[in-house]
Design a protein around this motif. Structure first.
Motif, short mmCIF file in Angstrom:
data_model
loop_
_atom_site.label_atom_id
_atom_site.label_comp_id
_atom_site.label_asym_id
_atom_site.label_seq_id
_atom_site.Cartn_x
_atom_site.Cartn_y
_atom_site.Cartn_z
N UNK A 77 0.83 -1.20 0.00
CA UNK A 77 0.00 0.00 0.00
C UNK A 77 0.87 1.26 0.00
N UNK A 78 1.92 1.25 0.80
CA UNK A 78 2.84 2.39 0.83
C UNK A 78 3.53 2.60 -0.51
N UNK A 79 3.97 1.53 -1.13
CA UNK A 79 4.62 1.63 -2.43
C UNK A 79 3.64 2.15 -3.48
N UNK A 80 2.40 1.68 -3.42
CA UNK A 80 1.39 2.16 -4.36
C UNK A 80 1.18 3.67 -4.20
N UNK A 81 1.11 4.15 -2.97
CA UNK A 81 0.92 5.58 -2.74
C UNK A 81 2.11 6.40 -3.23
N UNK A 82 3.31 5.88 -3.04
CA UNK A 82 4.51 6.57 -3.55
C UNK A 82 4.45 6.66 -5.06
N UNK A 83 4.16 5.55 -5.72
CA UNK A 83 4.11 5.54 -7.19
C UNK A 83 2.97 6.43 -7.71
N UNK A 84 1.82 6.40 -7.03
CA UNK A 84 0.70 7.24 -7.45
C UNK A 84 1.03 8.72 -7.30
N UNK A 85 1.86 9.06 -6.35
CA UNK A 85 2.20 10.46 -6.10
C UNK A 85 3.31 11.00 -6.98
#
Length: 61
Positions: free
Chosen positions: A9-17
């Motif tokens: 989830x953290x990696x997804x948020x980083x990539x989305x940002x």
């Protein structure tokens, strides 16, 4: 398992940002184009994202 979920989830948020941070105008234009798509087209984009994500998970093992 919970640790992996939080890390994913953290990696997804980083990539989305990344895109809005690095290229906000491109992100805004892309978002506007996505909003104008029909429901079936959006579902297809979602399906492709899911299949791509599952493929990446499968290849990482």
């Amino acid at each position: 398992m919970g640790d992996y979920f939080l890390a994913a989830l953290g990696l997804m948020l980083v990539l989305e940002g990344l895109l809005p941070m690095l290229m906000p105008q491109v992100w805004r234009e892309t978002f506007i184009k996505m909003v104008t798509l029909k429901d079936g087209q959006l579902r297809f984009v979602g399906l492709i994202s899911i299949v791509g994500g599952l493929l990446l998970i499968f290849l990482s093992k």
